[in-house]
Design a protein around this motif. Structure first.
Motif, PDB file in Angstrom:
ATOM      1  N   ARG A  89       0.819  -1.214   0.000  1.00 36.37           N
ATOM      2  CA  ARG A  89       0.000   0.000   0.000  1.00 36.37           C
ATOM      3  C   ARG A  89       0.851   1.261   0.000  1.00 36.37           C
ATOM      4  O   ARG A  89       0.296   2.354   0.002  1.00 36.37           O
ATOM      5  N   THR A  90       2.164   1.102   0.033  1.00 40.58           N
ATOM      6  CA  THR A  90       3.069   2.265  -0.078  1.00 40.58           C
ATOM      7  C   THR A  90       4.236   1.841  -0.952  1.00 40.58           C
ATOM      8  O   THR A  90       4.473   0.636  -1.146  1.00 40.58           O
ATOM      9  N   GLU A  91       4.970   2.853  -1.445  1.00 37.69           N
ATOM     10  CA  GLU A  91       6.109   2.518  -2.301  1.00 37.69           C
ATOM     11  C   GLU A  91       7.154   1.717  -1.521  1.00 37.69           C
ATOM     12  O   GLU A  91       7.754   0.800  -2.063  1.00 37.69           O
ATOM     13  N   SER A  92       7.340   2.055  -0.251  1.00 38.55           N
ATOM     14  CA  SER A  92       8.378   1.305   0.467  1.00 38.55           C
ATOM     15  C   SER A  92       7.932  -0.139   0.717  1.00 38.55           C
ATOM     16  O   SER A  92       8.759  -1.057   0.701  1.00 38.55           O
ATOM     17  N   GLN A  93       6.631  -0.368   0.872  1.00 35.47           N
ATOM     18  CA  GLN A  93       6.155  -1.763   0.959  1.00 35.47           C
ATOM     19  C   GLN A  93       6.391  -2.485  -0.367  1.00 35.47           C
ATOM     20  O   GLN A  93       6.790  -3.654  -0.389  1.00 35.47           O
ATOM     21  N   ALA A  94       6.148  -1.793  -1.480  1.00 39.54           N
ATOM     22  CA  ALA A  94       6.326  -2.434  -2.796  1.00 39.54           C
ATOM     23  C   ALA A  94       7.788  -2.800  -3.011  1.00 39.54           C
ATOM     24  O   ALA A  94       8.108  -3.892  -3.501  1.00 39.54           O
ATOM     25  N   LYS A  95       8.683  -1.900  -2.624  1.00 39.61           N
ATOM     26  CA  LYS A  95      10.115  -2.186  -2.791  1.00 39.61           C
ATOM     27  C   LYS A  95      10.534  -3.345  -1.901  1.00 39.61           C
ATOM     28  O   LYS A  95      11.297  -4.215  -2.320  1.00 39.61           O
TER      29      LYS A  95
END
Ligand code: AMP
Length: 190
Positions: A89-95
């Protein structure tokens, strides 16, 4: 393996569709919202922490959520793949998810997104709140805050996966069966 991120705003039908698709494709369904609610019900430390954010419609901090997600994946060995619902749900989660799954040699095949207009979503959520028992579905200001979190932190993930040629948008308006059919066309290819 098929590892799919099922994406879309609150109320777009991710949970409903994941339940059908996990059976159809023999995949493990991980909903971070469900894992948090399970922890709240069982009054764990994680549940107490998550509740303080969820009650307001805020996102739970990344580090907590990422560690929980990894632990859920680790619990399931030798599976055909995963449907991730409500994560990232956030870019840092995706990374973090990319790094984790690439190390395990089981990268994400695609993000499949349910596209539904916001006014319809608010109606759906208020309706769901009558039976789901979810306090975050019963109050319009909490719902609006969840959309605000979605717009400011989550919606950008469309571009994150588009940049990897992994984004597939699907019309999320119609009957449950119709939408399953549309999603299946994409799932079959991934
Ligand atoms: P959901 O069941 O996916 O609608 O999630 C319900 C609530 O759980 C959200 O409003 C957040 O407070 C929390 N939550 C679920 N997944 C995440 C996530 N990936 N990151 C942060 N918070 C989350």
């Amino acid at each position: 393996m098929k590892n799919i991120v099922l994406f879309g705003p609150p109320g777009s039908g991710k949970g409903t569709q994941a339940e059908v698709l996990k059976e159809k494709y023999n995949l493990v369904h991980i909903s971070t919202g469900d894992v948090f609610r399970y922890n709240i019900k069982n009054k764990t430390d994680l549940g107490k922490l998550a509740k303080s954010y969820m009650d307001k419609g805020d996102l739970v901090p990344d580090e907590v959520t990422i560690n929980m997600l990894k632990a859920e994946v680790e619990k399931n060995k030798d599976v055909n793949g995963f449907i991730f619902d409500g994560f990232p749900r956030t870019e840092s989660q995706a990374k973090a998810l990319d790094l984790f799954l690439t190390e395990k040699k089981m990268p994400i095949n695609g993000m499949v997104a349910l596209e539904v207009a916001e006014d319809l979503l608010i109606k759906r959520l208020l309706n769901r709140g009558k039976t789901s028992g979810r306090t975050d579905d019963q109050d319009e200001s909490k719902i609006r805050n969840r959309f605000n979190e979605y717009e400011t932190k989550t919606a950008i993930l469309k571009h994150y996966y588009e940049n990897q040629d992994k984004y597939y948008g699907v019309d999320g308006v119609g009957s449950i069966g119709e939408i399953t059919e549309r999603l299946s066309v994409v799932f079959d290819k991934l």
